[in-house]
Design a protein around this motif. Structure first.
Motif, PDB file in Angstrom:
ATOM      1  N   TRP A  45       0.876  -0.918   0.201  1.00  0.00           N
ATOM      2  CA  TRP A  45      -0.277   0.072  -0.160  1.00  0.00           C
ATOM      3  C   TRP A  45       0.651   1.295  -0.235  1.00  0.00           C
ATOM      4  O   TRP A  45       2.094   1.111   0.303  1.00  0.00           O
ATOM      5  CB  TRP A  45      -0.817  -0.151   1.340  1.00  0.00           C
ATOM      6  CG  TRP A  45      -1.573   0.706   1.525  1.00  0.00           C
ATOM      7  CD1 TRP A  45      -2.598   1.582   0.310  1.00  0.00           C
ATOM      8  CD2 TRP A  45      -2.259   1.750   2.384  1.00  0.00           C
ATOM      9  NE1 TRP A  45      -3.188   2.810   0.559  1.00  0.00           N
ATOM     10  CE2 TRP A  45      -3.070   3.143   1.890  1.00  0.00           C
ATOM     11  CE3 TRP A  45      -1.257   1.647   3.630  1.00  0.00           C
ATOM     12  CZ2 TRP A  45      -3.052   4.234   3.245  1.00  0.00           C
ATOM     13  CZ3 TRP A  45      -1.685   3.440   4.645  1.00  0.00           C
ATOM     14  CH2 TRP A  45      -2.976   4.137   4.328  1.00  0.00           C
ATOM     15  N   ALA A  46       0.929   2.064  -0.961  1.00  0.00           N
ATOM     16  CA  ALA A  46       1.310   3.281  -1.143  1.00  0.00           C
ATOM     17  C   ALA A  46       2.909   3.185  -0.850  1.00  0.00           C
ATOM     18  O   ALA A  46       3.508   4.039  -0.491  1.00  0.00           O
ATOM     19  CB  ALA A  46       0.995   4.563   0.012  1.00  0.00           C
ATOM     20  N   ASP A  48       4.964   3.703  -3.047  1.00  0.00           N
ATOM     21  CA  ASP A  48       6.286   4.408  -4.155  1.00  0.00           C
ATOM     22  C   ASP A  48       6.284   5.823  -3.029  1.00  0.00           C
ATOM     23  O   ASP A  48       5.449   6.339  -2.993  1.00  0.00           O
ATOM     24  CB  ASP A  48       5.698   4.365  -5.274  1.00  0.00           C
ATOM     25  CG  ASP A  48       6.537   4.842  -6.821  1.00  0.00           C
ATOM     26  OD1 ASP A  48       6.962   6.036  -5.891  1.00  0.00           O
ATOM     27  OD2 ASP A  48       6.669   5.002  -7.108  1.00  0.00           O
ATOM     28  N   PRO A  49       7.251   6.030  -3.078  1.00  0.00           N
ATOM     29  CA  PRO A  49       7.272   7.286  -1.795  1.00  0.00           C
ATOM     30  C   PRO A  49       6.925   8.421  -3.006  1.00  0.00           C
ATOM     31  O   PRO A  49       6.991   9.678  -2.030  1.00  0.00           O
ATOM     32  CB  PRO A  49       9.047   7.185  -1.286  1.00  0.00           C
ATOM     33  CG  PRO A  49       9.709   6.230  -2.342  1.00  0.00           C
ATOM     34  CD  PRO A  49       8.481   5.390  -2.874  1.00  0.00           C
ATOM     35  N   ASP A  51       4.912   9.008  -5.837  1.00  0.00           N
ATOM     36  CA  ASP A  51       3.424   9.413  -6.102  1.00  0.00           C
ATOM     37  C   ASP A  51       2.507   8.280  -4.817  1.00  0.00           C
ATOM     38  O   ASP A  51       1.375   8.986  -5.488  1.00  0.00           O
ATOM     39  CB  ASP A  51       3.574   8.595  -7.817  1.00  0.00           C
ATOM     40  CG  ASP A  51       3.833   7.334  -8.328  1.00  0.00           C
ATOM     41  OD1 ASP A  51       3.707   6.614  -7.153  1.00  0.00           O
ATOM     42  OD2 ASP A  51       3.543   7.193  -9.234  1.00  0.00           O
ATOM     43  N   ARG A  52       2.989   8.097  -4.278  1.00  0.00           N
ATOM     44  CA  ARG A  52       1.956   7.056  -3.306  1.00  0.00           C
ATOM     45  C   ARG A  52       1.492   6.144  -4.280  1.00  0.00           C
ATOM     46  O   ARG A  52       0.128   5.112  -3.399  1.00  0.00           O
ATOM     47  CB  ARG A  52       1.101   8.200  -2.562  1.00  0.00           C
ATOM     48  CG  ARG A  52       2.501   8.281  -1.295  1.00  0.00           C
ATOM     49  CD  ARG A  52       3.412   7.408  -0.530  1.00  0.00           C
ATOM     50  NE  ARG A  52       4.187   7.764   0.399  1.00  0.00           N
ATOM     51  CZ  ARG A  52       5.118   7.145   0.954  1.00  0.00           C
ATOM     52  NH1 ARG A  52       4.712   6.062   0.818  1.00  0.00           N
ATOM     53  NH2 ARG A  52       5.935   7.466   1.984  1.00  0.00           N
ATOM     54  N   ARG A  53       1.479   5.630  -5.135  1.00  0.00           N
ATOM     55  CA  ARG A  53       1.140   4.466  -5.523  1.00  0.00           C
ATOM     56  C   ARG A  53       1.245   3.547  -5.522  1.00  0.00           C
ATOM     57  O   ARG A  53       2.269   2.733  -5.051  1.00  0.00           O
ATOM     58  CB  ARG A  53       1.066   4.502  -7.227  1.00  0.00           C
ATOM     59  CG  ARG A  53      -0.128   5.797  -7.793  1.00  0.00           C
ATOM     60  CD  ARG A  53      -0.018   5.660  -9.265  1.00  0.00           C
ATOM     61  NE  ARG A  53       1.589   6.134  -9.761  1.00  0.00           N
ATOM     62  CZ  ARG A  53       1.877   6.029 -11.734  1.00  0.00           C
ATOM     63  NH1 ARG A  53       1.006   5.307 -12.081  1.00  0.00           N
ATOM     64  NH2 ARG A  53       2.801   6.493 -11.346  1.00  0.00           N
ATOM     65  N   SER A  54       0.471   2.638  -5.537  1.00  0.00           N
ATOM     66  CA  SER A  54       0.760   0.380  -4.607  1.00  0.00           C
ATOM     67  C   SER A  54       1.349  -0.123  -6.400  1.00  0.00           C
ATOM     68  O   SER A  54       1.051   0.191  -7.585  1.00  0.00           O
ATOM     69  CB  SER A  54      -0.467  -0.084  -3.788  1.00  0.00           C
ATOM     70  OG  SER A  54      -1.079   0.612  -3.010  1.00  0.00           O
ATOM     71  N   VAL A  77      -4.196   5.991  -6.995  1.00  0.00           N
ATOM     72  CA  VAL A  77      -3.589   6.054  -5.754  1.00  0.00           C
ATOM     73  C   VAL A  77      -5.060   5.689  -5.107  1.00  0.00           C
ATOM     74  O   VAL A  77      -5.697   5.697  -5.395  1.00  0.00           O
ATOM     75  CB  VAL A  77      -3.360   7.375  -5.138  1.00  0.00           C
ATOM     76  CG1 VAL A  77      -2.782   6.931  -3.956  1.00  0.00           C
ATOM     77  CG2 VAL A  77      -2.137   8.050  -6.152  1.00  0.00           C
TER      78      VAL A  77
END
Length: 194
Positions: A45-46, A48-49, A51-54, A77
């Motif tokens: 969950w989140a 990618d630091p 864009d916070r996509r999983s 997201v």
């Protein structure tokens, strides 16, 4: 490719080092194993630091043989870990249907529902619950897809402990020991050149 930086070069070196260390790994397909299909799906969950996509990941086994796998960054997201896991479950369900159709074309039918192992209890409960809640309306199509095939006996959702989640290797980085353990769960064979 247009503006490579030292971070890109470092990543390429790391990939090449990994490939050099695993050059003799391969998939093993036993002629004596059953044709029972099962899968593992997972998401970070989140993760990618920037864009916070999983990232979602799944892997399918025909008995003990790895036959399909995927790791993919989600296009949107996710607002919760349940949403990220449910999107991974929907992608795994679509792959399950495709594999079943391929097997059926080859004359191999699945007599029982295929288990998909998920380590998120909330995602499993949403799949079994006919009532949509305000919190799930943004993943409504995924809910219909998974629930339809769950009710028709195409798949079974089973809980798996996070420590035993084989698809975890496709969603996040691990220490060398944990990585080795996950690779062994994929049943990769290693042969030295003769």
């Amino acid at each position: 490719m247009s503006t490579p930086r030292t971070t890109h070069f470092s990543a390429v070196i790391r990939i090449l080092r990994y490939l050099k260390g695993t050059i003799f790994h391969g998939l093993h397909f036993s002629s004596e194993s059953s044709l029972a299909l099962h899968a593992f799906c997972d998401a970070d969950w989140a993760g990618d630091p920037t864009d916070r996509r999983s990232t979602i990941g799944y892997c399918f086994f025909l008995s003990t043989s790895l036959i399909s796998w995927r790791s993919k960054k989600q296009t949107v997201v996710s607002r919760s870990s349940t949403e990220a896991e449910y999107r991974a479950l929907a992608d795994a369900t679509s792959e399950l249907l495709w594999i079943c159709w391929i097997l059926q074309d080859m004359g191999v039918s699945q007599s029982t529902s295929s288990p998909i192992y998920c380590d998120n209890q909330s995602a499993i409960q949403i799949a079994h619950n006919d009532v949509f809640h305000e919190r799930t309306k943004h993943i409504e199509i995924d809910c219909h897809l998974v629930r339809h095939h769950l009710q028709h006996g195409i798949l079974r959702l089973l809980s798996v402990a996070s420590a035993d989640q084989t698809a975890d290797i496709f969603t996040k980085s691990h220490s060398p020991g944990q990585f080795g353990s996950l690779v062994s769960k994929l049943n990769l064979g290693s042969t030295l050149p003769t």
